[in-house]
Design an enzyme around this catalytic site. Structure first.
Site, PDB file in Angstrom:
ATOM      1  N   THR A  96      29.606  37.851  50.504  1.00 15.47           N
ATOM      2  CA  THR A  96      30.663  37.262  49.680  1.00 15.47           C
ATOM      3  C   THR A  96      31.789  36.843  50.601  1.00 15.47           C
ATOM      4  O   THR A  96      32.041  37.491  51.618  1.00 15.47           O
ATOM      5  CB  THR A  96      31.235  38.292  48.690  1.00 15.47           C
ATOM      6  N   LYS A 145      51.562  38.275  35.811  1.00 12.00           N
ATOM      7  CA  LYS A 145      52.059  39.250  34.834  1.00 12.00           C
ATOM      8  C   LYS A 145      53.546  39.029  34.639  1.00 12.00           C
ATOM      9  O   LYS A 145      54.361  39.437  35.452  1.00 12.00           O
ATOM     10  CB  LYS A 145      51.742  40.667  35.303  1.00 12.00           C
ATOM     11  N   GLU A 155      27.246  38.082  43.521  1.00 14.89           N
ATOM     12  CA  GLU A 155      26.686  39.383  43.140  1.00 14.89           C
ATOM     13  C   GLU A 155      25.731  39.276  41.959  1.00 14.89           C
ATOM     14  O   GLU A 155      25.089  40.254  41.577  1.00 14.89           O
ATOM     15  CB  GLU A 155      27.829  40.344  42.767  1.00 14.89           C
ATOM     16  N   TRP A 171      50.358  38.276  30.035  1.00  9.84           N
ATOM     17  CA  TRP A 171      49.566  37.646  31.096  1.00  9.84           C
ATOM     18  C   TRP A 171      49.569  36.133  30.940  1.00  9.84           C
ATOM     19  O   TRP A 171      49.380  35.607  29.837  1.00  9.84           O
ATOM     20  CB  TRP A 171      48.124  38.141  31.059  1.00  9.84           C
TER      21      TRP A 171
HETATM   22  P1  AMP Z   1      31.282  33.366  44.422  1.00  6.87           P
HETATM   23  O1  AMP Z   1      30.768  34.744  44.481  1.00  6.87           O
HETATM   24  O2  AMP Z   1      31.843  32.885  45.719  1.00  6.87           O
HETATM   25  O3  AMP Z   1      30.259  32.447  43.883  1.00  6.87           O
HETATM   26  O4  AMP Z   1      32.514  33.352  43.427  1.00  6.87           O
HETATM   27  C1  AMP Z   1      32.407  33.887  42.145  1.00  6.87           C
HETATM   28  C2  AMP Z   1      33.701  33.707  41.412  1.00  6.87           C
HETATM   29  O5  AMP Z   1      33.989  32.312  41.242  1.00  6.87           O
HETATM   30  C3  AMP Z   1      33.697  34.252  40.021  1.00  6.87           C
HETATM   31  O6  AMP Z   1      33.888  35.644  39.982  1.00  6.87           O
HETATM   32  C4  AMP Z   1      34.833  33.467  39.382  1.00  6.87           C
HETATM   33  O7  AMP Z   1      36.087  34.018  39.720  1.00  6.87           O
HETATM   34  C5  AMP Z   1      34.709  32.118  40.043  1.00  6.87           C
HETATM   35  N1  AMP Z   1      33.982  31.201  39.175  1.00  6.87           N
HETATM   36  C6  AMP Z   1      32.691  30.875  39.210  1.00  6.87           C
HETATM   37  N2  AMP Z   1      32.391  29.959  38.257  1.00  6.87           N
HETATM   38  C7  AMP Z   1      33.533  29.723  37.593  1.00  6.87           C
HETATM   39  C8  AMP Z   1      33.893  28.901  36.477  1.00  6.87           C
HETATM   40  N3  AMP Z   1      33.020  28.102  35.883  1.00  6.87           N
HETATM   41  N4  AMP Z   1      35.176  28.943  36.057  1.00  6.87           N
HETATM   42  C9  AMP Z   1      36.091  29.732  36.648  1.00  6.87           C
HETATM   43  N5  AMP Z   1      35.813  30.513  37.702  1.00  6.87           N
HETATM   44  C10 AMP Z   1      34.558  30.517  38.164  1.00  6.87           C
END
Ligand code: AMP
Length: 541
Positions: free
Chosen positions: A186, A438, A331, A443
């Protein structure tokens, strides 16, 4: 009493064997880093994956060995996906956009034995090579004549030379379906990256449910262009799913600008696209500039960041494409929810439908979702209450690589996202839990504000962070990259004034030339938050 059925293990090699028998002629087209187009069938890909498997065995690679790749979307990377995992070794995809110190941390932490590198990334690896503790050799994904003569890397090999004399026959080994198949770290904004180790079983189940009827809109007639990179979360599992179904695959290589994507769509008859919002913004801008429309595209999946309403509307009204909004994370292999076109949507007023499409959609089968409060108590699915979004399923992480502790809380994984869930299951990301603002005990969603601001004329990109405020604890600041002088602080605030609650209005609008993006294209808010932490305090607001 147990059932009486076979316990045939779910293995990645099985996808390739299925493709050989059933879709052998299906094409795989790649725009290569060298700039030309490469074209072959999935049967050719399978033969070369088997040559690779033989070569790996000859190099002494054993089950459980981790092999790194730093490569764009292309046919050789596709072969690595199947050849490495097929022999029971672990495909570790490396993101070239990470900082050098993250790259050597990751390669050492994963204990990569060999690295497979696309030509443009050689300098990145050269810069960290002396710190890499376990790497025995570097294999460049190129032909003999393109192998650099003056590289600083020791034991440099050429991929084509490595596989060329190997047999096209290989008997894939059979092993436990829970065996590790691939590894992706990640790209967290704080601390060291953490490894997510997928298994054959989780990979197959994810590919299966994400390509089932109503999921990613993939069918055997699909011509799929995954712009989403193969170096991050296995390109959302598309190489596996497409091979299961017999979809034609079109790989863009490093060329992901609007013009290159448009040309590939046209030349190859692409009808199914997958990528993050910034890529689609580039494509839409290019189409606007040239005053052209998309013809045969019938599905565009967007995820990774929230899809703004203006983008959903543009795809629909200018190109007759329903923008399929999805959400997930590394994940989760990654897919969790999808906002599919439904019969109910057909009956809605267009603007209401677009609004619904900005939600990240409903859980796909294979992923359960719920929201909880800080104490872990389940919150109502009323579409209003915000909570920590928790997930559960067979393709979701249990623990990070080499961690002795489970990553779960009462059997569920905390996504780090804050969301609402409506009574009919629509999940809406409100924010990352660390980004939500916040203000006076309430929020404010930075994502909502950003997306609304994107609809304002002249706003090209928007980013909202919460900064300290004496009276309200935190208040929102809006950063804007603009493409017109008519866009001013006043015009942006005026635009927002009837679209968000009054107390959500940003306390300041700051114009900057460029917004900071992380390795996976997401906005990096940490730096802005730090640089502007006293912005409202010193101003005495
Ligand atoms: P990653 O592990 O780098 O793919 O990032 C995952 C994170 O990207 C998620 O936990 C979200 O915070 C964000 N994310 C993924 N898809 C979306 C979406 N369609 N809208 C808003 N946030 C998203």
């Amino acid at each position: 009493m147990l059932g009486n059925m076979m316990t045939e293990p779910l293995l990645i090699s099985g996808i390739l064997e299925h493709a050989i028998q059933n879709n052998s002629k299906t094409e795989i087209v790649s725009k290569r880093v060298e700039g030309d187009i490469h074209r072959y069938s999935i049967l050719d890909a399978a033969k070369r994956s088997k040559q690779l498997a033989n070569a790996l065995v000859n190099l002494g690679v054993k089950e459980g060995d981790v092999l790194g790749t730093m490569a764009v979307n292309g046919y050789r990377h596709f072969e690595l996906y199947f050849g490495i995992s097929g022999i029971g070794a672990v495909l570790h995809t490396l993101n070239p956009r990470l900082f050098p110190e993250q790259i050597d941390f990751i390669v050492n932490h994963a204990e990569d034995k060999y690295l497979f590198i696309d030509l443009p990334f050689i300098p990145i690896i050269e810069a960290v090579a002396k710190n890499l503790k376990n790497v025995k050799g570097f294999i460049v994904l190129c032909d003999k004549e393109n192998l650099p003569k003056d590289s600083k890397l020791e034991n440099l090999m050429c991929y084509e030379e490595l596989i060329k004399d190997e047999s096209e026959e290989f008997d894939w080994p059979t092993f436990d379906e829970n065996t590790a198949s691939s590894l992706c770290y990640t790209s967290g904004t704080t601390g060291n990256p953490k490894g997510v180790l997928y298994s054959h079983r989780s990979t197959i189940l994810h590919a299966w449910y994400s390509s089932a009827g109503n999921a990613m809109n993939l069918t055997s007639k699909s011509v799929v262009l995954p712009v989403v990179p193969m170096f991050h979360v296995n390109a959302w599992g598309v190489p596996y799913a497409a091979s299961m179904l017999g979809c034609k695959l079109v790989f863009p290589g490093p060329f992901t600008d609007g013009e290159s994507i448009y040309n590939l769509i046209n030349d190859e008859g692409v009808n199914n696209l997958l990528g993050v919002p910034t890529v689609w913004l580039g494509l839409l801008n290019y189409l606007d500039e040239k005053d052209i429309t998309l013809k045969n595209v019938n599905s565009v999946l967007v995820g990774g960041s929230a899809a703004p309403k203006s983008m959903i509307k543009d795809f629909q009204e200018k190109h007759n494409v329903f923008l399929l909004h999805g959400w997930g994370m590394t994940e989760m292999s990654p897919l969790g929810t999808l906002n599919q076109d439904t019969a109910e949507m057909d009956l809605m007023e267009l603007d209401d439908r677009y609004e619904l499409q900005t939600s990240q959609g409903r859980a796909i089968y294979g992923c359960q979702i719920k929201i909880v409060n800080d104490e872990g108590g389940t919150l109502p699915n009323d579409g209003k209450t915000f909570g920590r979004l928790m997930v559960k399923g067979p393709a979701i992480i249990e623990r990070y690589y080499k961690s002795s502790e489970s990553a779960l809380e009462n059997g569920w994984f905390d996504t780090g996202d804050v969301s609402t869930i409506s009574p009919d299951g629509y999940m809406r990301i409100v924010d990352r839990s660390k980004d939500v603002i916040k203000s006076g005990g309430e929020w404010i969603s930075s994502i909502d504000l950003e997306n609304t601001a994107l609809g304002c004329p002249g706003v090209l990109e928007a980013c909202v962070v919460g900064v300290a405020h004496e009276k309200w604890d935190e208040r929102p600041l809006l950063f804007v990259v603009k493409n017109s002088d008519e866009c001013t602080k006043e015009s942006v605030l005026e635009y927002l004034s009837d679209k968000v609650a009054k107390w959500w209005l940003p306390d300041d609008v700051i114009f900057i030339d460029e917004l900071p993006h992380g390795a996976t294209g997401k906005l990096l808010k940490t730096g802005l938050r730090e640089d502007y932490k006293n912005h409202l305090i010193t101003k005495g607001d």
